[in-house]
Scaffold this motif. Sequence first.
Motif, short mmCIF file in Angstrom:
data_model
loop_
_atom_site.label_atom_id
_atom_site.label_comp_id
_atom_site.label_asym_id
_atom_site.label_seq_id
_atom_site.Cartn_x
_atom_site.Cartn_y
_atom_site.Cartn_z
N CYS A 236 16.59 -65.65 -25.09
CA CYS A 236 16.45 -67.01 -25.62
C CYS A 236 15.10 -67.15 -26.34
O CYS A 236 14.08 -66.69 -25.83
CB CYS A 236 16.54 -68.03 -24.49
N VAL A 237 15.11 -67.80 -27.47
CA VAL A 237 13.88 -67.99 -28.24
C VAL A 237 12.85 -68.84 -27.51
O VAL A 237 11.66 -68.75 -27.78
CB VAL A 237 14.13 -68.61 -29.64
N HIS A 238 13.29 -69.65 -26.55
CA HIS A 238 12.39 -70.53 -25.82
C HIS A 238 11.76 -69.86 -24.59
O HIS A 238 10.88 -70.44 -23.96
CB HIS A 238 13.12 -71.80 -25.38
N ASN A 239 12.22 -68.65 -24.27
CA ASN A 239 11.73 -67.95 -23.09
C ASN A 239 10.41 -67.25 -23.41
O ASN A 239 10.34 -66.41 -24.28
CB ASN A 239 12.76 -66.92 -22.61
N ASP A 240 9.37 -67.63 -22.69
CA ASP A 240 8.06 -66.99 -22.82
C ASP A 240 7.63 -66.51 -21.45
O ASP A 240 7.20 -67.31 -20.61
CB ASP A 240 7.04 -67.98 -23.39
N ASN A 241 7.81 -65.22 -21.21
CA ASN A 241 7.44 -64.62 -19.92
C ASN A 241 8.13 -65.34 -18.76
O ASN A 241 7.48 -65.73 -17.78
CB ASN A 241 5.93 -64.60 -19.77
N THR B 39 27.66 -74.56 -14.61
CA THR B 39 26.63 -75.24 -15.40
C THR B 39 26.15 -74.32 -16.52
O THR B 39 26.43 -73.12 -16.51
CB THR B 39 25.43 -75.63 -14.51
N LEU B 40 25.40 -74.87 -17.45
CA LEU B 40 24.81 -74.03 -18.51
C LEU B 40 23.61 -74.73 -19.13
O LEU B 40 23.45 -75.94 -19.02
CB LEU B 40 25.85 -73.69 -19.59
N CYS B 41 22.79 -73.93 -19.79
CA CYS B 41 21.64 -74.46 -20.54
C CYS B 41 22.11 -74.64 -21.99
O CYS B 41 22.30 -73.65 -22.71
CB CYS B 41 20.46 -73.51 -20.47
N GLY B 42 22.27 -75.87 -22.41
CA GLY B 42 22.72 -76.18 -23.75
C GLY B 42 21.66 -75.96 -24.81
O GLY B 42 21.94 -76.07 -25.99
N THR B 43 20.45 -75.64 -24.40
CA THR B 43 19.34 -75.43 -25.35
C THR B 43 19.16 -73.96 -25.68
O THR B 43 18.38 -73.61 -26.55
CB THR B 43 18.05 -76.02 -24.75
N PHE B 44 19.90 -73.08 -24.99
CA PHE B 44 19.79 -71.65 -25.26
C PHE B 44 20.02 -71.36 -26.73
O PHE B 44 20.98 -71.84 -27.34
CB PHE B 44 20.80 -70.86 -24.41
N TYR B 45 19.15 -70.57 -27.31
CA TYR B 45 19.30 -70.11 -28.68
C TYR B 45 18.84 -68.67 -28.74
O TYR B 45 17.69 -68.37 -28.41
CB TYR B 45 18.49 -71.00 -29.63
N GLN B 46 19.74 -67.78 -29.11
CA GLN B 46 19.44 -66.34 -29.08
C GLN B 46 18.39 -65.94 -30.11
O GLN B 46 18.41 -66.42 -31.23
CB GLN B 46 20.70 -65.51 -29.28
N LYS B 47 17.47 -65.08 -29.67
CA LYS B 47 16.44 -64.54 -30.57
C LYS B 47 17.07 -63.73 -31.67
O LYS B 47 18.05 -63.07 -31.49
CB LYS B 47 15.48 -63.62 -29.80
#
Length: 104
Positions: A70-75, A96-104
Amino acid sequence: MPKLDCSVVNCRYNEDYGCVRSNISVGGASAQNSSETRCDSFEERRGDYARNSTAGPSARLNVRCEAKKCVHNDNCTCEAEKIDVAGANACRCGDTLCGTFYQK
């Protein structure tokens, strides 16, 4: 810390589409899209549920994220400004799911 909007209304931590936990964990280490993520902090609300009278939903909270792509994942920390957790009729965290996930 992201702002959380949560539509998982049958989670014991959901109050008014917010979360009364101080942190949550999003799973899905190998996720390539949002449907492969989940809120690992989900706990189904039971019939004996009483509203949390001491604290309301957190405006912002710490989000541990295992979704490495995910592009929002930082460490393993979510750095999105806002995240949406979805799963209106969830009975377990896999619903459930994270609707904000966006693949790098």
